[in-house]
Design an enzyme around this catalytic site. Structure first.
Site, PDB file in Angstrom:
ATOM      1  N   GLN A 101       0.840  -1.193   0.000  1.00  0.00           N
ATOM      2  CA  GLN A 101       0.000   0.000   0.000  1.00  0.00           C
ATOM      3  C   GLN A 101       0.879   1.248   0.000  1.00  0.00           C
ATOM      4  OE1 GLN A 101      -3.414  -0.250   2.977  1.00  0.00           O
ATOM      5  NE2 GLN A 101      -2.153  -1.965   3.604  1.00  0.00           N
ATOM      6  N   ASN A 102       2.155   1.069   0.228  1.00  0.00           N
ATOM      7  CA  ASN A 102       3.046   2.213   0.405  1.00  0.00           C
ATOM      8  C   ASN A 102       3.430   2.833  -0.939  1.00  0.00           C
ATOM      9  OD1 ASN A 102       2.893   1.475   3.075  1.00  0.00           O
ATOM     10  ND2 ASN A 102       4.869   0.384   3.073  1.00  0.00           N
ATOM     11  N   HIS A 119      -1.281   1.540  -4.436  1.00  0.00           N
ATOM     12  CA  HIS A 119      -1.700   2.951  -4.342  1.00  0.00           C
ATOM     13  C   HIS A 119      -0.760   3.891  -5.069  1.00  0.00           C
ATOM     14  CE1 HIS A 119      -3.950   1.651  -0.459  1.00  0.00           C
ATOM     15  NE2 HIS A 119      -4.625   1.352  -1.549  1.00  0.00           N
ATOM     16  N   CYS A 130      -5.651  13.449 -18.747  1.00  0.00           N
ATOM     17  CA  CYS A 130      -5.435  12.374 -19.743  1.00  0.00           C
ATOM     18  C   CYS A 130      -4.628  11.212 -19.179  1.00  0.00           C
ATOM     19  CB  CYS A 130      -4.737  12.959 -20.986  1.00  0.00           C
ATOM     20  SG  CYS A 130      -3.016  13.397 -20.701  1.00  0.00           S
ATOM     21  N   CYS A 149      -2.112  18.736 -22.697  1.00  0.00           N
ATOM     22  CA  CYS A 149      -3.559  18.727 -23.000  1.00  0.00           C
ATOM     23  C   CYS A 149      -4.288  19.782 -22.168  1.00  0.00           C
ATOM     24  CB  CYS A 149      -4.150  17.336 -22.701  1.00  0.00           C
ATOM     25  SG  CYS A 149      -4.518  17.078 -20.945  1.00  0.00           S
ATOM     26  N   SER A 188      -2.755  -1.235   9.344  1.00  0.00           N
ATOM     27  CA  SER A 188      -3.853  -1.159  10.328  1.00  0.00           C
ATOM     28  C   SER A 188      -5.095  -1.866   9.793  1.00  0.00           C
ATOM     29  CB  SER A 188      -4.182   0.312  10.615  1.00  0.00           C
ATOM     30  OG  SER A 188      -4.570   0.951   9.398  1.00  0.00           O
ATOM     31  N   ASN A 212       2.816  -6.970  13.416  1.00  0.00           N
ATOM     32  CA  ASN A 212       2.414  -5.599  13.705  1.00  0.00           C
ATOM     33  C   ASN A 212       2.812  -5.273  15.139  1.00  0.00           C
ATOM     34  OD1 ASN A 212       0.820  -3.157  14.170  1.00  0.00           O
ATOM     35  ND2 ASN A 212      -0.246  -3.702  12.290  1.00  0.00           N
TER      36      ASN A 212
HETATM   37  C1  BV8 Z   1     -11.848   2.821  -3.462  1.00  0.00           C
HETATM   38  C2  BV8 Z   1      -2.117   6.905  -1.324  1.00  0.00           C
HETATM   39  C3  BV8 Z   1     -13.827   2.774  -4.555  1.00  0.00           C
HETATM   40  C4  BV8 Z   1      -2.243   8.367  -1.152  1.00  0.00           C
HETATM   41  C5  BV8 Z   1      -3.829   5.892   0.100  1.00  0.00           C
HETATM   42  C6  BV8 Z   1     -16.376   2.996   4.217  1.00  0.00           C
HETATM   43  C7  BV8 Z   1     -16.149   1.650   4.452  1.00  0.00           C
HETATM   44  C8  BV8 Z   1     -15.221   0.928   3.690  1.00  0.00           C
HETATM   45  C9  BV8 Z   1     -14.495   1.572   2.687  1.00  0.00           C
HETATM   46  C10 BV8 Z   1     -14.731   2.903   2.482  1.00  0.00           C
HETATM   47  C11 BV8 Z   1     -15.649   3.616   3.229  1.00  0.00           C
HETATM   48  N1  BV8 Z   1     -15.626   4.897   2.792  1.00  0.00           N
HETATM   49  C12 BV8 Z   1     -14.743   5.003   1.784  1.00  0.00           C
HETATM   50  C13 BV8 Z   1     -14.216   3.786   1.585  1.00  0.00           C
HETATM   51  C14 BV8 Z   1     -13.226   3.421   0.587  1.00  0.00           C
HETATM   52  C15 BV8 Z   1     -11.863   3.925   1.006  1.00  0.00           C
HETATM   53  C16 BV8 Z   1     -11.464   3.420   2.378  1.00  0.00           C
HETATM   54  O1  BV8 Z   1     -11.063   2.291   2.525  1.00  0.00           O
HETATM   55  N2  BV8 Z   1     -11.598   4.308   3.380  1.00  0.00           N
HETATM   56  C17 BV8 Z   1     -11.218   3.901   4.720  1.00  0.00           C
HETATM   57  C18 BV8 Z   1     -10.541   5.082   5.422  1.00  0.00           C
HETATM   58  C19 BV8 Z   1     -12.468   3.452   5.458  1.00  0.00           C
HETATM   59  N3  BV8 Z   1     -10.969   3.367   0.024  1.00  0.00           N
HETATM   60  C20 BV8 Z   1     -10.774   4.034  -1.114  1.00  0.00           C
HETATM   61  O2  BV8 Z   1     -11.253   5.132  -1.355  1.00  0.00           O
HETATM   62  C21 BV8 Z   1      -9.938   3.306  -2.156  1.00  0.00           C
HETATM   63  N4  BV8 Z   1     -10.637   3.354  -3.393  1.00  0.00           N
HETATM   64  O3  BV8 Z   1     -12.365   2.218  -2.565  1.00  0.00           O
HETATM   65  O4  BV8 Z   1     -12.440   3.056  -4.624  1.00  0.00           O
HETATM   66  C22 BV8 Z   1     -14.402   2.939  -5.863  1.00  0.00           C
HETATM   67  C23 BV8 Z   1     -15.177   1.899  -6.345  1.00  0.00           C
HETATM   68  C24 BV8 Z   1     -15.766   2.048  -7.534  1.00  0.00           C
HETATM   69  C25 BV8 Z   1     -15.590   3.231  -8.261  1.00  0.00           C
HETATM   70  C26 BV8 Z   1     -14.796   4.258  -7.765  1.00  0.00           C
HETATM   71  C27 BV8 Z   1     -14.186   4.126  -6.555  1.00  0.00           C
HETATM   72  C28 BV8 Z   1      -8.616   4.008  -2.358  1.00  0.00           C
HETATM   73  C29 BV8 Z   1      -7.813   3.913  -1.094  1.00  0.00           C
HETATM   74  C30 BV8 Z   1      -6.393   4.412  -1.376  1.00  0.00           C
HETATM   75  C31 BV8 Z   1      -6.171   5.701  -0.623  1.00  0.00           C
HETATM   76  N5  BV8 Z   1      -4.758   6.103  -0.799  1.00  0.00           N
HETATM   77  N6  BV8 Z   1      -2.543   6.238  -0.100  1.00  0.00           N
HETATM   78  C32 BV8 Z   1      -1.256   8.897  -0.150  1.00  0.00           C
HETATM   79  O5  BV8 Z   1      -0.599   8.110   0.572  1.00  0.00           O
HETATM   80  O6  BV8 Z   1      -1.122  10.121  -0.094  1.00  0.00           O
HETATM   81  S1  BV8 Z   1      -4.265   5.130   1.523  1.00  0.00           S
HETATM   82  C33 BV8 Z   1      -2.993   5.279   2.636  1.00  0.00           C
HETATM   83  O7  BV8 Z   1      -3.566   4.932   3.876  1.00  0.00           O
HETATM   84  C34 BV8 Z   1      -1.888   4.283   2.448  1.00  0.00           C
HETATM   85  O8  BV8 Z   1      -1.568   4.048   1.107  1.00  0.00           O
HETATM   86  C35 BV8 Z   1      -2.382   3.057   3.135  1.00  0.00           C
HETATM   87  O9  BV8 Z   1      -3.093   2.245   2.287  1.00  0.00           O
HETATM   88  C36 BV8 Z   1      -3.337   3.639   4.100  1.00  0.00           C
HETATM   89  C37 BV8 Z   1      -2.690   3.612   5.451  1.00  0.00           C
HETATM   90  O10 BV8 Z   1      -2.899   2.382   5.931  1.00  0.00           O
HETATM   91  P1  BV8 Z   1      -1.668   1.593   6.543  1.00  0.00           P
HETATM   92  O11 BV8 Z   1      -0.654   1.371   5.487  1.00  0.00           O
HETATM   93  O12 BV8 Z   1      -2.260   0.425   7.206  1.00  0.00           O
HETATM   94  O13 BV8 Z   1      -1.002   2.583   7.596  1.00  0.00           O
HETATM   95  P2  BV8 Z   1      -1.574   3.011   9.020  1.00  0.00           P
HETATM   96  O14 BV8 Z   1      -0.821   4.208   9.449  1.00  0.00           O
HETATM   97  O15 BV8 Z   1      -3.068   3.048   8.974  1.00  0.00           O
HETATM   98  O16 BV8 Z   1      -1.177   1.778   9.969  1.00  0.00           O
HETATM   99  C38 BV8 Z   1       0.193   1.526  10.235  1.00  0.00           C
HETATM  100  C39 BV8 Z   1       0.225   0.192  10.930  1.00  0.00           C
HETATM  101  O17 BV8 Z   1       1.586  -0.165  11.135  1.00  0.00           O
HETATM  102  C40 BV8 Z   1      -0.430   0.228  12.307  1.00  0.00           C
HETATM  103  O18 BV8 Z   1      -1.203  -0.952  12.480  1.00  0.00           O
HETATM  104  C41 BV8 Z   1       0.770   0.218  13.275  1.00  0.00           C
HETATM  105  O19 BV8 Z   1       0.481  -0.507  14.463  1.00  0.00           O
HETATM  106  C42 BV8 Z   1       1.786  -0.546  12.470  1.00  0.00           C
HETATM  107  N7  BV8 Z   1       3.184  -0.215  12.756  1.00  0.00           N
HETATM  108  C43 BV8 Z   1       3.711   1.004  13.038  1.00  0.00           C
HETATM  109  N8  BV8 Z   1       5.066   0.877  13.177  1.00  0.00           N
HETATM  110  C44 BV8 Z   1       5.360  -0.426  12.950  1.00  0.00           C
HETATM  111  C45 BV8 Z   1       4.167  -1.132  12.683  1.00  0.00           C
HETATM  112  N9  BV8 Z   1       4.138  -2.454  12.430  1.00  0.00           N
HETATM  113  C46 BV8 Z   1       5.322  -3.110  12.424  1.00  0.00           C
HETATM  114  N10 BV8 Z   1       6.499  -2.508  12.672  1.00  0.00           N
HETATM  115  C47 BV8 Z   1       6.558  -1.184  12.938  1.00  0.00           C
HETATM  116  N11 BV8 Z   1       7.763  -0.616  13.192  1.00  0.00           N
HETATM  117 ZN    ZN Z   2      -2.997  15.560 -20.129  1.00  0.00          ZN
END
Ligand code: BV8
Ligand code: ZN
Length: 245
Positions: A101-102, A119, A130, A149, A188, A212
């Site tokens: 996801q990173n 992502h 475009c 464009c 997460s 995790n």
């Molecule tokens: C889509 C790029 C649909 C940009 C990112 C309601 C219910 C369900 C889903 C949804 C909803 N409302 C909206 C949605 C959909 C939405 C979603 O899931 N929302 C969530 C918030 C509920 N998803 C989307 O919109 C996706 N698209 O669904 O399209 C669609 C369908 C048809 C037609 C059109 C559209 C797109 C999602 C992508 C978003 N972009 N990133 C940017 O980064 O700027 S998401 C971004 O957040 C990251 O890429 C990553 O995916 C996410 C973060 O999550 P994690 O990687 O898990 O990181 P986090 O900080 O949360 O957790 C860190 C973990 O590591 C913790 O558990 C911690 O304990 C642990 N940790 C920390 N240190 C360590 C460790 N573990 C081990 N060792 C360590 N040292």
């Molecule tokens: Zn363009």
């Protein structure tokens, strides 16, 4: 020191189709802030404001400033032992698939090769209209970058509400369905559809291992939960494997 069950080592040695799925936690020890938890960047701002189409349309310069800030952060960081352990695992077990996801490109820099970037990647830019890649230097202090464009240039990352790249997400789903061993590392397990991958793998018969710092929404569905830093746990797994052969 974390205990690695011998059963897991046996499963790894017998696995035919191992898969890793990583989140921001695997880059935390490199100094890349995660999204949730202490120091998480979502704590200071709402993701919908900056990592979304509406956010970009409403305030493209603010969104660019945020990505330039994160790009500067990421230019100064390096892969950590967790990234390197996954790359070593892939060399030892070719055919391993890495789904991330990173957007920081650290797995690639650590030497992993079979990577599915769900992502996108913060180092790449494209045209909002475009979709053509944009390889010019970005300097938003001057004028806002535009495509031939006329479209606005944006980071080549997937925003909330946006579809994931079709070929990438379908390969990720297939990898999860076919996996016999699935590691979910440093996520997460909140953001969809990435969060469904380990669940799909488990339902299809894979042995699911979560690594995790804390328990997550996935922990109860995992077969094994190894609590600790990915930069400690993953190299420990490689050490145990190397001791056997
Ligand atoms: C889509 C790029 C649909 C940009 C990112 C309601 C219910 C369900 C889903 C949804 C909803 N409302 C909206 C949605 C959909 C939405 C979603 O899931 N929302 C969530 C918030 C509920 N998803 C989307 O919109 C996706 N698209 O669904 O399209 C669609 C369908 C048809 C037609 C059109 C559209 C797109 C999602 C992508 C978003 N972009 N990133 C940017 O980064 O700027 S998401 C971004 O957040 C990251 O890429 C990553 O995916 C996410 C973060 O999550 P994690 O990687 O898990 O990181 P986090 O900080 O949360 O957790 C860190 C973990 O590591 C913790 O558990 C911690 O304990 C642990 N940790 C920390 N240190 C360590 C460790 N573990 C081990 N060792 C360590 N040292
Ligand atoms: Zn363009």
């Amino acid at each position: 020191m974390i205990e690695i069950p011998s059963d897991l080592i046996e499963r790894i040695r017998n696995a035919q189709r191992p898969v890793f799925s990583t989140g921001a936690g695997v880059s935390a020890e490199s100094g890349v802030p995660t999204f949730r938890g202490e120091g998480g960047i979502w704590n200071k701002m709402r993701p919908e404001e900056l990592a979304s189409v509406d956010g970009f349309m409403q305030n493209p310069t603010l969104v660019w400033e945020w990505y330039q800030h994160r790009r500067n952060l990421m230019s100064g960081v390096d892969p950590n032992p967790g990234h390197h352990a996954i790359a070593e695992f892939e060399k030892r077990f070719p055919g391993t698939i890495l789904i991330t996801q990173n957007i920081d490109g650290l797995h690639d820099r650590a030497g992993s090769s079979n990577i599915l970037e769900l992502h996108g990647n913060i180092a790449r830019n494209k045209c909002f209209d475009c979709g053509r890649p944009y390889t010019e230097e970005i300097n938003i202090e001057d004028d806002f970058p535009h495509c031939d464009c006329g479209g606005k240039i944006r980071p080549d990352v997937v925003w909330f509400g946006e579809m994931l790249p079709q070929n990438i997400i379908s390969r990720a789903f297939r990898a999860a369905e076919e996996a016999d061993l699935f590691f979910a590392v440093g996520t997460s397990a909140v953001v969809q559809p990435a969060a469904s991958l380990p669940v799909i793998a488990g339902r299809a018969g894979a042995y699911v291992v979560e690594i995790n710092l804390d328990q997550t929404a996935l922990t109860s569905a995992a077969d094994l939960f190894l609590q600790g830093k990915s930069g400690d746990v993953l190299p420990r797994i490689m050490d145990e494997l190397n001791q056997i052969d």
